[in-house]
Design a protein around this motif. Structure first.
Motif, PDB file in Angstrom:
ATOM      1  N   ILE A 171      10.955  12.181  -3.388  1.00 43.16           N
ATOM      2  CA  ILE A 171      10.587  12.913  -4.338  1.00 43.16           C
ATOM      3  C   ILE A 171      11.001  13.529  -5.642  1.00 43.16           C
ATOM      4  CG2 ILE A 171      11.357  14.995  -3.800  1.00 43.16           C
ATOM      5  CD1 ILE A 171       8.361  16.550  -3.867  1.00 43.16           C
ATOM      6  N   LYS A 217      12.930   0.721   0.611  1.00 41.83           N
ATOM      7  CA  LYS A 217      11.868   0.968   1.236  1.00 41.83           C
ATOM      8  C   LYS A 217      11.914   2.342   1.400  1.00 41.83           C
ATOM      9  CE  LYS A 217       8.844  -2.222   2.437  1.00 41.83           C
ATOM     10  NZ  LYS A 217       7.302  -2.496   1.545  1.00 41.83           N
ATOM     11  N   PHE A 218      12.891   3.566   1.219  1.00 46.36           N
ATOM     12  CA  PHE A 218      12.993   4.653   0.356  1.00 46.36           C
ATOM     13  C   PHE A 218      12.301   5.551  -0.278  1.00 46.36           C
ATOM     14  CE2 PHE A 218      15.707   7.668   1.796  1.00 46.36           C
ATOM     15  CZ  PHE A 218      16.411   9.046   1.138  1.00 46.36           C
ATOM     16  N   LEU A 219      11.820   6.378   0.163  1.00 46.33           N
ATOM     17  CA  LEU A 219      10.986   7.385  -0.308  1.00 46.33           C
ATOM     18  C   LEU A 219      12.164   8.723  -1.178  1.00 46.33           C
ATOM     19  CD1 LEU A 219       7.533   7.039   1.001  1.00 46.33           C
ATOM     20  CD2 LEU A 219       8.172   6.296  -1.250  1.00 46.33           C
ATOM     21  N   GLN A 240       9.181   4.417  -4.904  1.00 49.90           N
ATOM     22  CA  GLN A 240      10.034   4.038  -3.832  1.00 49.90           C
ATOM     23  C   GLN A 240      10.769   2.780  -4.183  1.00 49.90           C
ATOM     24  OE1 GLN A 240       7.238   1.633  -1.296  1.00 49.90           O
ATOM     25  NE2 GLN A 240       8.183   2.916   0.712  1.00 49.90           N
ATOM     26  N   LYS A 274      -1.982  -0.926 -11.577  1.00 48.91           N
ATOM     27  CA  LYS A 274      -0.771  -1.346 -10.634  1.00 48.91           C
ATOM     28  C   LYS A 274       0.308  -1.775 -10.556  1.00 48.91           C
ATOM     29  CE  LYS A 274      -1.622  -3.358  -5.654  1.00 48.91           C
ATOM     30  NZ  LYS A 274      -1.797  -2.116  -5.202  1.00 48.91           N
ATOM     31  N   LYS A 316       0.971  -1.447  -0.261  1.00 55.81           N
ATOM     32  CA  LYS A 316      -0.280   0.192   0.079  1.00 55.81           C
ATOM     33  C   LYS A 316       1.127   1.149   0.156  1.00 55.81           C
ATOM     34  CE  LYS A 316      -4.292  -2.057   2.864  1.00 55.81           C
ATOM     35  NZ  LYS A 316      -4.818  -2.282   3.149  1.00 55.81           N
ATOM     36  N   GLY A 317       0.103   2.121  -0.372  1.00 50.83           N
ATOM     37  CA  GLY A 317       0.581   3.654  -0.444  1.00 50.83           C
ATOM     38  C   GLY A 317       1.025   4.066   1.451  1.00 50.83           C
ATOM     39  N   PRO A 318       1.934   5.512   1.852  1.00 50.18           N
ATOM     40  CA  PRO A 318       2.014   5.886   2.733  1.00 50.18           C
ATOM     41  C   PRO A 318       0.621   6.148   2.905  1.00 50.18           C
ATOM     42  CG  PRO A 318       3.877   6.488   1.352  1.00 50.18           C
ATOM     43  CD  PRO A 318       3.304   5.200   0.379  1.00 50.18           C
ATOM     44  N   PHE A 323       4.698   6.434  -6.845  1.00 49.98           N
ATOM     45  CA  PHE A 323       3.940   6.944  -5.855  1.00 49.98           C
ATOM     46  C   PHE A 323       2.821   7.758  -6.469  1.00 49.98           C
ATOM     47  CE2 PHE A 323       3.470   3.247  -2.851  1.00 49.98           C
ATOM     48  CZ  PHE A 323       4.061   3.097  -2.285  1.00 49.98           C
ATOM     49  N   TYR A 330       6.736  10.445  -6.112  1.00 43.93           N
ATOM     50  CA  TYR A 330       7.434   9.906  -5.863  1.00 43.93           C
ATOM     51  C   TYR A 330       7.943   7.528  -5.927  1.00 43.93           C
ATOM     52  CZ  TYR A 330       6.943  12.746  -2.079  1.00 43.93           C
ATOM     53  OH  TYR A 330       6.849  14.067  -1.359  1.00 43.93           O
ATOM     54  N   PHE A 362      -0.891   9.792  -0.805  1.00 42.63           N
ATOM     55  CA  PHE A 362      -0.634   8.962  -0.875  1.00 42.63           C
ATOM     56  C   PHE A 362      -2.033   7.726  -1.675  1.00 42.63           C
ATOM     57  CE2 PHE A 362       4.073  10.063  -0.992  1.00 42.63           C
ATOM     58  CZ  PHE A 362       3.571  10.226  -0.208  1.00 42.63           C
ATOM     59  N   GLY A 363      -1.113   8.410  -3.406  1.00 44.10           N
ATOM     60  CA  GLY A 363      -2.273   6.961  -3.640  1.00 44.10           C
ATOM     61  C   GLY A 363      -1.600   5.049  -3.336  1.00 44.10           C
ATOM     62  N   SER A 364      -1.620   4.147  -3.859  1.00 44.34           N
ATOM     63  CA  SER A 364      -1.726   2.690  -3.967  1.00 44.34           C
ATOM     64  C   SER A 364      -0.454   2.441  -4.489  1.00 44.34           C
ATOM     65  CB  SER A 364      -2.391   2.097  -3.403  1.00 44.34           C
ATOM     66  OG  SER A 364      -3.103   1.919  -5.083  1.00 44.34           O
ATOM     67  N   TYR A 401       2.309  15.183  -7.186  1.00 46.31           N
ATOM     68  CA  TYR A 401       3.621  15.059  -7.074  1.00 46.31           C
ATOM     69  C   TYR A 401       3.881  13.225  -7.190  1.00 46.31           C
ATOM     70  CZ  TYR A 401       3.121  18.028  -2.991  1.00 46.31           C
ATOM     71  OH  TYR A 401       2.846  19.051  -2.253  1.00 46.31           O
TER      72      TYR A 401
END
Lengths: 111, 111
Positions: free
Chosen positions: B45, B41-43, B37, B9, A42-44, B90, B35, B102-104, B33
């Motif tokens: 921008i 798991k580092f997000l 990942q 997805k 899932k997203g944040p 994302f 993003y 955020f989206g999924s 925006y």
């Protein structure tokens, strides 16, 4: 460059205990901080935010503490539940619309 | 009734292809925006955009380009895909400097 970091990459807690997730930030210009929860696939998801003119903010079962002197942010989760298991990110916005994320902490809730 | 929705997805494609990811928000937000990942798991921008300003993270290759047909949409176009582009992307939105939602996510795999 500036960074947002977390002290612990993983945290395991017993169900029902309180959890504390810590975050250090280095950009003293940041005036807005957010905690996000990310479940697998899932997203944040927004949890709680705090502005730099506050030291503490409470939500439902969550509390965020901000210590600007040492540039430290923490998220406290009361009575941790299995559904709280996720990766938690702190984020800061030194510049409007430029959200910088930390590396995340994996919270695991043990039965 | 998802607030920020993105499609597809999952996206699996070969190196060198050009692909797009679509994003729509029905919140009336003025800023959107993208993003990225990574596997750790580092997000990070990539872009932020409102009707006045496009802010590009300088580390993003120019093979990536955002396109906004209107305030509710911000699509991500990627040309000449490379293996290193594999990640989860994302989309997000906010009202000015408010909370970013955020989206999924879109899991892109380049083979």
């Amino acid at each position: 460059g500036e960074s947002v970091g977390l002290h612990l990459p993983t945290l395991s807690v017993q169900e029902g205990d309180n959890s504390i997730i810590n975050c250090a930030y280095s950009n003293s210009a940041s005036d807005y901080f957010i905690w996000y929860k990310q479940e697998s696939g899932k997203g944040p998801q927004f949890i709680i935010d705090i502005r730099s003119n506050m030291d503490k903010r409470q939500g439902q079962r969550v509390t965020v503490l901000l210590n600007k002197t040492v540039k430290h942010l923490s998220l406290q989760i009361a009575a941790t539940q299995p559904g709280d298991s996720a990766v938690y990110f702190c984020a800061e916005t030194p510049i409007p619309r430029q959200l910088t994320f930390g590396s995340g902490t994996q919270l695991t809730v043990l039965p | 009734d998802t607030a920020v929705s993105q499609t597809p997805k999952y996206l699996v494609t070969q190196m060198g292809n050009d692909k797009s990811i679509k994003c729509e928000q029905n919140l009336g937000h003025d800023t959107m925006y993208w993003y990225k990942q990574d596997s750790k798991k580092f997000l990070k921008i990539m872009f932020s955009y409102n009707n006045k300003e496009l802010i590009i993270n300088e580390t993003v290759p120019n093979r990536f380009s955002p396109k906004s047909p209107d305030k509710a949409h911000l699509n991500l176009h990627i040309n000449s895909l490379e293996l290193g582009d594999s990640a989860v992307y994302f989309c997000a939105s906010s009202q000015s400097t408010g909370v970013i939602l955020f989206g999924s996510g879109t899991r892109l795999t380049v083979v």
